[in-house]
Design a protein around this motif. Sequence first.
Motif, PDB file in Angstrom:
ATOM      1  N   GLU A  20      38.459  42.500  38.825  1.00 27.34           N
ATOM      2  CA  GLU A  20      37.862  43.837  38.889  1.00 27.34           C
ATOM      3  C   GLU A  20      37.687  44.356  37.461  1.00 27.34           C
ATOM      4  OE1 GLU A  20      39.907  45.725  42.764  1.00 27.34           O
ATOM      5  OE2 GLU A  20      41.310  45.015  41.226  1.00 27.34           O
ATOM      6  N   GLU A  75      33.653  30.839  40.474  1.00 30.43           N
ATOM      7  CA  GLU A  75      33.142  31.673  41.577  1.00 30.43           C
ATOM      8  C   GLU A  75      34.270  32.500  42.212  1.00 30.43           C
ATOM      9  OE1 GLU A  75      31.777  30.730  46.050  1.00 30.43           O
ATOM     10  OE2 GLU A  75      30.845  29.405  44.568  1.00 30.43           O
ATOM     11  N   ILE A  76      35.404  31.846  42.508  1.00 27.51           N
ATOM     12  CA  ILE A  76      36.549  32.548  43.111  1.00 27.51           C
ATOM     13  C   ILE A  76      37.133  33.565  42.128  1.00 27.51           C
ATOM     14  CG2 ILE A  76      38.943  32.228  43.909  1.00 27.51           C
ATOM     15  CD1 ILE A  76      37.996  29.641  45.283  1.00 27.51           C
ATOM     16  N   SER A  77      37.265  33.164  40.866  1.00 27.25           N
ATOM     17  CA  SER A  77      37.822  34.061  39.844  1.00 27.25           C
ATOM     18  C   SER A  77      36.978  35.323  39.714  1.00 27.25           C
ATOM     19  CB  SER A  77      37.896  33.353  38.492  1.00 27.25           C
ATOM     20  OG  SER A  77      38.726  32.224  38.576  1.00 27.25           O
ATOM     21  N   LYS A  78      35.654  35.153  39.725  1.00 29.38           N
ATOM     22  CA  LYS A  78      34.742  36.297  39.598  1.00 29.38           C
ATOM     23  C   LYS A  78      34.901  37.247  40.789  1.00 29.38           C
ATOM     24  CE  LYS A  78      29.945  37.382  38.417  1.00 29.38           C
ATOM     25  NZ  LYS A  78      29.373  38.175  39.493  1.00 29.38           N
ATOM     26  N   SER A  79      35.111  36.673  41.982  1.00 29.15           N
ATOM     27  CA  SER A  79      35.255  37.519  43.181  1.00 29.15           C
ATOM     28  C   SER A  79      36.584  38.289  43.175  1.00 29.15           C
ATOM     29  CB  SER A  79      35.141  36.662  44.447  1.00 29.15           C
ATOM     30  OG  SER A  79      36.294  35.854  44.606  1.00 29.15           O
ATOM     31  N   LEU A  80      37.597  37.738  42.475  1.00 34.03           N
ATOM     32  CA  LEU A  80      38.921  38.379  42.446  1.00 34.03           C
ATOM     33  C   LEU A  80      39.056  39.428  41.345  1.00 34.03           C
ATOM     34  CD1 LEU A  80      41.029  35.099  42.817  1.00 34.03           C
ATOM     35  CD2 LEU A  80      40.893  36.916  44.529  1.00 34.03           C
TER      36      LEU A  80
END
Length: 445
Positions: free
Chosen positions: A408, A401-406
């Motif tokens: 681009e 989840e965090i990786s996806k938000s970071l």
Amino acid sequence: MKIVVLGGGESGCGAAYLAKKKGMEVFLSDKGAIKDNYRQFLNENGIEFEEGSHDEERILNADWIVKSPGIPKKAEMIQKINEKGIRLSSEIEFASEFTDAKIIAITGSNGKTTTTSLIYYILKNDGLNVGLGGNIGYSFAKQVADENHEYYVLEVSSFQLDDIQNFRPYISLLLNLSQDHLDQYNYNYEEYALAKFRITENQENDNFFIYNKDDEMSKNILEKLEIKAKMIPFSTKEKLEEGGFINGDTIEVKLKDTFSMKLDELSLLGTHNVANSLAASIAGKILEINNESIRNSLMTFQAVEHRLELVTEIEGVKYINDSKATNVNATYYALESMKTPTVWIVGGLDKGNDYTEIEELVKRKVKAIVCLGIDNEKIINFFKDKKEFIYDTSSMEKAVEISKSLAEKGDTVLLSPCCASFDLFKNYEDRGHQFKEQVLKANGN
């Protein structure tokens, strides 16, 4: 002959089955619990076994003991067997006594599974009658019992090589050496390296030993050992008169004739996989597989699951599963092959890792670090002054989840943990599967 098999997993059950088929008196003993599928297999084949304890008297009355590679050589029972002088072998040693097939055996600290799978694919693609075993796939011993292969391609660990006496591959490959499993070798790197070199100790001058000319520790050991097999090197750094090397934008293998193909035609990513492809090509040439067939295999081979495996691309972000990278050196190769800004998922059960080896790569290639483990303190402390964005997680769901938000568009999310998986997962496969599951879930699949 009385055979005792220690360990009731894939290799142990296969060895017991082969012993039974050869008319030997066989007994299998596992100090832990045997998985249901293996227990059923033993019952179906009338193999006597025990689990949850060792019948010491019966074990020490054996003529020959076959040991699972997972049992440490410092274990009390192993010490007692050695004191009694009973022959103690690994499954690869035991099974090799009952086949005349040509064996291609591959070892090294990193890249074993990929190179073993690639060589098997080259042989299979060329129509050869070949089996795949050792540390990968199905039990080598069971295949020897049931299938009449002319070739076996075996992934071989130092733990399996510790327990050989006569094991003699037709072709042996030592891909590279880096510090791993040192807790089993008195924290002595050279002792571990010498265990790897046992792959060639029984070879004669009609056999072949493929080795990495760029590897420092291999160079040091080769100065001390007398190798009888014909030695063929590979290198990604220098051109060679004989062997495999990079020539501009191509790979070349020079033996009796020359094989070459463009680097960008190789299906596998990264410099380390160029080395693996060179080693595999040399094996193919020794076995007289034609150039077109080798080229076709190198172009169409699919990466091994959990080893730089492209899971999917979501909104221009690639997600790569390298869960099999359980040491720093393996992650070095993964980071080195990254061509885009990378969100790096790292962590797990630390095996005494020294992160200085990847420090420069992390500075250059990684835009954010997502730690995944019960205790991430060591990683955070090491990288906190070197990277602005470091996140602490203890579940795969949160890490993804965090990786996806970071990430681009144009970035890569890389799971390459550097560590063992046993703090949060059953094994590296479970970790890789959970990563893939969460990534696909994030994509709405």
